[in-house]
Design a protein around this motif. Structure first.
Motif, short mmCIF file in Angstrom:
data_model
loop_
_atom_site.label_atom_id
_atom_site.label_comp_id
_atom_site.label_asym_id
_atom_site.label_seq_id
_atom_site.Cartn_x
_atom_site.Cartn_y
_atom_site.Cartn_z
N THR A 2 -21.17 -29.41 58.96
CA THR A 2 -22.11 -30.10 59.85
C THR A 2 -22.68 -31.36 59.19
O THR A 2 -22.72 -32.43 59.78
CB THR A 2 -23.27 -29.14 60.22
N VAL A 60 -29.06 -27.13 64.10
CA VAL A 60 -28.49 -28.41 63.66
C VAL A 60 -28.35 -29.43 64.79
O VAL A 60 -27.92 -30.56 64.55
CB VAL A 60 -27.11 -28.20 62.99
N VAL A 61 -28.71 -29.01 65.99
CA VAL A 61 -28.63 -29.93 67.14
C VAL A 61 -29.94 -29.81 67.91
O VAL A 61 -30.38 -28.69 68.19
CB VAL A 61 -27.45 -29.51 68.06
N PRO A 62 -30.58 -30.91 68.26
CA PRO A 62 -31.82 -30.80 69.06
C PRO A 62 -31.54 -30.10 70.39
O PRO A 62 -30.53 -30.40 71.05
CB PRO A 62 -32.22 -32.26 69.29
N LEU A 96 -30.60 -31.89 73.63
CA LEU A 96 -29.23 -32.35 73.91
C LEU A 96 -28.41 -31.34 74.69
O LEU A 96 -27.39 -31.67 75.29
CB LEU A 96 -28.50 -32.63 72.58
N LEU A 97 -28.85 -30.08 74.65
CA LEU A 97 -28.09 -29.03 75.32
C LEU A 97 -28.31 -29.11 76.84
O LEU A 97 -29.33 -29.65 77.28
CB LEU A 97 -28.53 -27.64 74.82
N TRP A 149 -26.42 -20.44 66.40
CA TRP A 149 -26.65 -21.69 65.66
C TRP A 149 -26.93 -22.85 66.61
O TRP A 149 -27.75 -23.71 66.35
CB TRP A 149 -25.42 -22.04 64.81
N LEU A 150 -26.18 -22.82 67.74
CA LEU A 150 -26.31 -23.93 68.69
C LEU A 150 -27.59 -23.78 69.52
O LEU A 150 -28.37 -24.72 69.64
CB LEU A 150 -25.08 -23.92 69.61
#
Lengths: 257, 261
Positions: free
Chosen positions: A40, A184-186, A189-190, A178-179
């Protein structure tokens, strides 16, 4: 009370010893998320955005706690089953939930080790500097993440009691966790449709609290929601555990043979 | 005829046994949910980092996940026999080793191929990546070649499992190396030179590169050198695996370590 604490401590210590010498749950429980954190950060490093690297580096550290717990907890009862000790645990006068909780806490402790290792790795390999404004609240947030993920593992282990190939369930929860938890991702954004799931997961709030504490803000709201969700998982798991175990005993399906 | 039967029937039975298949639902979380989740994870990491595009991560991770069944199934074919206490029986038979072990590889290659194609198809739907119908035949071929080459590496790991006790840990470590070194999520030219040099010698790297070019509209002819290189690397690992299997088998008999748990 004293006897209960002694039982919890002994159970926790014994399980921690077993986990730490297990190549799969000890070594791999640390290395697997560490390498995914590496992959990542390598993506983030392409553009060399230091703020983004710091954001991802902080969340990546908690990936190990999630991995250690979900992968191991889903197979917890199967492990006891194969060892021939599940019936003994169920028949013991100690409430079953009091046996499971220290085990999943031991798993989360392995994850806690991976938090430290990942933070050091990120610093040495990627030069990600950990800038924490409020260390006390930051440590508290990491502990909140650890404890609530352990409670999630407790719930998972109970839910998977009748699932013969529960290892596959645990492994398949790893990446979505994790997602969805925004490690590791705001989360922004999802897709919006996934946001309720993210916010129903306690680690989402714990990671948010870690980031707020690191930035010097006040993470108490996030910590409160996180701990409330963790307690909810534990209560639901205890409720479900009694019924599922009763059902398994009544139908003689505990051994799944 | 006997060799053909060992190849097909023996391979299929071994493949089914290693998953403890009471029903095929075990495939759903292990081989269908996880690859799609990995594709989504890195596609969103790419979006957050502003690196690459969805297609880059879709192709890289779908092919990377083809490595999982290819490596693990070969690993578990050996360690599963040991766990079931049938390894000695298998190796004491006069059956030729080539069909015996390659037969176990065939269903694994097919599984790896299916997993990667499923990941590509579902991942492209979820991420909204549009790839024309003309792209797919070449892409499917690239996936097939990559699955084959990863199975070659799986054979080496299977051989190692005649000595190494914990095949699952070994398989995961090699999978992680492929994730980091093979240009799965970071293009080879963006990796440090020593990492790129290692990646060049591993299966998967050239398959991913070829598949990415094909997905972007390149012709099969223009990526044939990459596919040939991928195939050659896979065959090299397969030859090494078979040689190591023979050596390890003889050594295990000599040291009486075949059934060591």
């Amino acid at each position: 009370m004293r006897d209960r604490l002694r039982q919890l401590w002994l159970c926790y210590r014994l399980q921690l010893k077993i986990l730490l010498i297990s190549p799969f749950e000890g070594f791999l429980g640390i290395v697997f998320p560490l390498m995914f954190a590496t992959a990542t950060l390598m993506v983030y490093a392409v553009n060399g955005d230091e703020a983004a690297m710091a954001y991802a580096g902080l969340g990546a550290a908690v990936m190990g706690v999630w991995t250690s717990v979900t992968v191991s907890a889903s197979t917890l009862l199967n492990r006891e089953r194969f060892a021939g000790t599940l019936e003994l645990l169920v028949a013991a006068p100690t409430p079953f939930s009091m046996v499971l909780m220290p085990i999943t806490t031991a798993m989360a402790t392995v994850g806690l080790v991976s938090v430290g290792i990942t933070l050091v790795w990120n610093r040495l390999v990627f030069g990600v500097q950990l800038q924490i404004q409020n260390w006390l609240l930051f440590v508290l947030s990491v502990l909140a993440a650890t404890v609530t993920i352990a409670m999630f593992g407790f719930l998972l282990s109970v839910v998977a009691v009748r699932y013969r190939t529960a290892w596959a369930l645990g492994a398949s929860l790893e990446y979505p966790g994790w997602l969805l938890c925004g490690f590791v991702v705001p989360i922004a954004l999802l897709p919006v449709v996934l946001h309720p799931i993210s916010y129903a997961l306690a680690p989402t709030w714990a990671v948010e609290a870690m980031r707020i504490a690191a930035a010097g803000g006040n993470p108490w709201n996030e910590l409160t929601v996180c701990l409330a969700l963790g307690l909810g998982y534990a209560a639901f798991a205890a409720f479900l555990g009694v019924r599922l175990i009763d059902s398994a005993r009544r139908n003689a399906t505990l051994a799944l043979t | 005829m006997t060799n053909t039967r060992i190849f097909f029937v023996g391979g299929l039975m071994s493949f089914r046994a290693q998953f403890n298949w009471l029903n095929p639902w075990i495939l759903v979380p292990a081989l269908l949910v996880s690859p799609v989740a990995q594709i989504l994870l890195f596609a969103y990491v790419g979006r957050a980092a502003g690196v690459g595009d969805d297609q880059f991560f879709l192709v890289g991770n779908a092919l990377n996940y083809a490595a999982i069944p290819c490596m693990f199934a070969m690993t578990f074919a050996i360690s599963g026999e040991r766990w079931g206490q049938t390894l000695g029986l298998v190796l004491v038979t006069p059956a030729r080793r080539l069909p015996l072990f390659l037969g176990r590889a065939l269903p694994v290659i097919v599984t790896g191929w299916c997993v990667a194609v499923f990941g590509l198809a579902v991942g492209s739907l979820l991420l909204g990546v549009r790839m024309g119908a003309t792209v797919w035949p070449g892409l499917v071929l690239a996936v097939c070649v990559t699955s084959l080459s990863c199975t070659g590496l799986g054979l080496v790991m299977g051989a190692a499992c005649l000595r190494v006790r914990d095949g699952a840990t070994l398989g995961n470590v090699v999978f992680l190396l492929l994730l980091v070194f093979c240009g799965t999520n970071v293009a080879l030219e963006d990796l440090p030179s020593w990492m790129a040099a290692v990646g060049e010698r591993l299966p998967l790297t050239h398959g991913i590169e070829a598949a990415r070019q094909l997905a972007s509209g390149a012709t099969l002819g223009s990526v044939s050198d990459l596919l040939v290189r991928e195939l050659a690397i896979g065959l090299g690992y397969a030859a090494l695996g078979l040689a190591t299997l023979g050596w390890m088998e003889r050594d295990s008999r000599r040291r009486a370590t075949l059934e060591r748990m």
